[in-house]
Design a protein around this motif. Structure first.
Motif, PDB file in Angstrom:
ATOM      1  N   SER A 100       0.829  -1.216   0.000  1.00  0.00           N
ATOM      2  CA  SER A 100       0.000   0.000   0.000  1.00  0.00           C
ATOM      3  C   SER A 100       0.858   1.258   0.000  1.00  0.00           C
ATOM      4  O   SER A 100       0.497   2.275  -0.594  1.00  0.00           O
ATOM      5  CB  SER A 100      -0.936   0.011   1.214  1.00  0.00           C
ATOM      6  N   PHE A 101       2.006   1.193   0.677  1.00  0.00           N
ATOM      7  CA  PHE A 101       2.895   2.361   0.731  1.00  0.00           C
ATOM      8  C   PHE A 101       3.381   2.712  -0.668  1.00  0.00           C
ATOM      9  O   PHE A 101       3.264   3.860  -1.120  1.00  0.00           O
ATOM     10  CB  PHE A 101       4.073   2.072   1.660  1.00  0.00           C
ATOM     11  N   MET A 260      -2.889   2.727   5.656  1.00  0.00           N
ATOM     12  CA  MET A 260      -2.282   2.064   4.510  1.00  0.00           C
ATOM     13  C   MET A 260      -3.100   0.847   4.090  1.00  0.00           C
ATOM     14  O   MET A 260      -3.292   0.584   2.917  1.00  0.00           O
ATOM     15  CB  MET A 260      -0.848   1.634   4.828  1.00  0.00           C
ATOM     16  N   ASN A 261      -3.557   0.068   5.059  1.00  0.00           N
ATOM     17  CA  ASN A 261      -4.492  -1.033   4.831  1.00  0.00           C
ATOM     18  C   ASN A 261      -5.201  -1.296   6.144  1.00  0.00           C
ATOM     19  O   ASN A 261      -5.107  -0.485   7.072  1.00  0.00           O
ATOM     20  CB  ASN A 261      -3.787  -2.292   4.284  1.00  0.00           C
ATOM     21  N   GLU A 262      -5.910  -2.421   6.251  1.00  0.00           N
ATOM     22  CA  GLU A 262      -6.718  -2.645   7.445  1.00  0.00           C
ATOM     23  C   GLU A 262      -5.893  -2.869   8.698  1.00  0.00           C
ATOM     24  O   GLU A 262      -6.428  -2.856   9.804  1.00  0.00           O
ATOM     25  CB  GLU A 262      -7.664  -3.850   7.238  1.00  0.00           C
ATOM     26  N   GLU A 263      -4.563  -3.037   8.552  1.00  0.00           N
ATOM     27  CA  GLU A 263      -3.733  -3.338   9.712  1.00  0.00           C
ATOM     28  C   GLU A 263      -2.583  -2.370   9.914  1.00  0.00           C
ATOM     29  O   GLU A 263      -2.017  -2.305  11.001  1.00  0.00           O
ATOM     30  CB  GLU A 263      -3.144  -4.756   9.572  1.00  0.00           C
ATOM     31  N   ILE A 264      -2.207  -1.610   8.902  1.00  0.00           N
ATOM     32  CA  ILE A 264      -1.003  -0.780   8.979  1.00  0.00           C
ATOM     33  C   ILE A 264      -1.346   0.694   8.790  1.00  0.00           C
ATOM     34  O   ILE A 264      -2.096   1.060   7.893  1.00  0.00           O
ATOM     35  CB  ILE A 264       0.026  -1.226   7.928  1.00  0.00           C
ATOM     36  N   LEU A 265      -0.796   1.532   9.666  1.00  0.00           N
ATOM     37  CA  LEU A 265      -0.973   2.978   9.591  1.00  0.00           C
ATOM     38  C   LEU A 265       0.366   3.637   9.273  1.00  0.00           C
ATOM     39  O   LEU A 265       1.430   3.114   9.622  1.00  0.00           O
ATOM     40  CB  LEU A 265      -1.495   3.534  10.922  1.00  0.00           C
ATOM     41  N   LEU A 266       0.311   4.787   8.603  1.00  0.00           N
ATOM     42  CA  LEU A 266       1.508   5.574   8.333  1.00  0.00           C
ATOM     43  C   LEU A 266       1.401   6.869   9.129  1.00  0.00           C
ATOM     44  O   LEU A 266       0.470   7.655   8.944  1.00  0.00           O
ATOM     45  CB  LEU A 266       1.631   5.883   6.841  1.00  0.00           C
ATOM     46  N   LEU A 267       2.353   7.076  10.032  1.00  0.00           N
ATOM     47  CA  LEU A 267       2.366   8.232  10.918  1.00  0.00           C
ATOM     48  C   LEU A 267       3.407   9.219  10.416  1.00  0.00           C
ATOM     49  O   LEU A 267       4.584   8.856  10.262  1.00  0.00           O
ATOM     50  CB  LEU A 267       2.706   7.772  12.342  1.00  0.00           C
TER      51      LEU A 267
END
Length: 293
Positions: A100-101, A260-267
């Motif tokens: 996703s990134f 980014m997706n259902e499990e990963i966030l971008l801070l």
């Protein structure tokens, strides 16, 4: 685990990007391999100018002795060259680690099928090297240590492996993860992140009276932006404007939170010492502490 690889001379590409402090793409690495054998047949490395001049967390490895640069040019020219390479091998599938990134940073390539290697590598139901006692989410994904470096060490048994953070080196290493997992390319169907959405079927409205709900008599106060942000982003303990302390970079302020997706966030964090830096959650959360005023 299905380790049978289908025969044929099809090809796929593994792609990796590195970004500047301001979150602009400064380099792209591509590893092209045979679908049937995972054999690396060609790799390409691009540096995007003038973006790379702004610097980023991994600028110090933009060029190393072992890396051959194929093109340093403007973003449109780099993308044009890359697309020609993909057409040469008739590639329609791109693989990436935390896809996703890279997908979100390369909108010019979003017409290709994108697959996330994490969907195999970080889940105990797909990765037999993950211990039954490993700390995992309900979905089976590891809660921590599921980046390229720890997963490569786990799969290869090489405890001294270190991720380079050069785009083309990382693309080759991510191809190696696919090879070590042993799944056929066809087995990554569930890992596609840009599946075409099927048109919604519109059902005819039923001809019946719908009772009107009574209007609420109690005033509901408006929520602040920070409260709404926290409510919309599930399982995120940070909100825009939060002051944080990073184990390496010191104090900073949260400027942006992206799903980014259902499990990963971008801070995205603005630090007093180094400026803008990006962090993937929950992988980097162990290094970040919330500062309570």
């Amino acid at each position: 685990m299905n380790t049978e690889k289908k025969t044929g001379n099809g090809y796929f590409a593994v792609i990796d990007t590195e970004t500047t402090w301001s979150n602009a793409v400064m380099s792209i690495g591509v590893a092209i391999a045979e679908c049937s054998t995972f054999k690396l047949v060609e790799k390409k490395y691009y540096i995007i100018s003038p973006e790379y001049k702004d610097g980023g967390m991994y600028s110090y490895v933009l060029m190393t002795k072992s890396v051959k640069l194929d093109l340093k040019s403007s973003r449109p020219k780099v993308i044009e060259h890359l697309v020609k390479v993909l057409k040469k091998y008739q590639i329609d599938s791109l693989f990436a680690y935390n896809a996703s990134f890279d997908y979100n940073h390369l909108p010019e390539l979003q017409s290709y099928k994108w697959f996330d290697i994490i969907k195999k590598a970080a889940y105990k139901q797909y990765n037999p090297k993950i211990s039954e006692n490993a700390d995992c989410c309900g979905t089976g994904r590891l809660k921590r240590d599921f980046g390229v470096e720890p997963i490569t060490r786990l799969l290869s048994g090489n405890r001294s492996y270190c991720e380079v953070h050069n785009a083309v080196c990382d693309a080759v290493d991510e191809l190696r993860i696919i090879e070590l997992l042993g799944y056929a390319i066809e087995d990554y169907g569930h890992a596609q992140i840009n599946l075409e959405k099927k048109p919604r079927t519109i059902r005819p409205k039923e001809q019946r009276a719908v009772p009107k709900l009574p209007k609420p008599t109690k005033h509901v106060p408006e929520e602040s932006e920070d409260i709404i942000e926290k409510r919309l982003i599930a399982n995120c303990k940070f909100a825009i404007g939060d002051k944080i302390r990073h184990a390496q970079y010191g104090c900073g302020v949260v400027r942006k939170i992206e799903v980014m997706n259902e499990e990963i966030l971008l801070l995205t964090v603005l630090y007093e010492a180094i400026g803008i830096s990006l962090h993937l959650l929950p992988a980097d959360e162990k290094d970040i502490t919330l500062i309570n005023d």
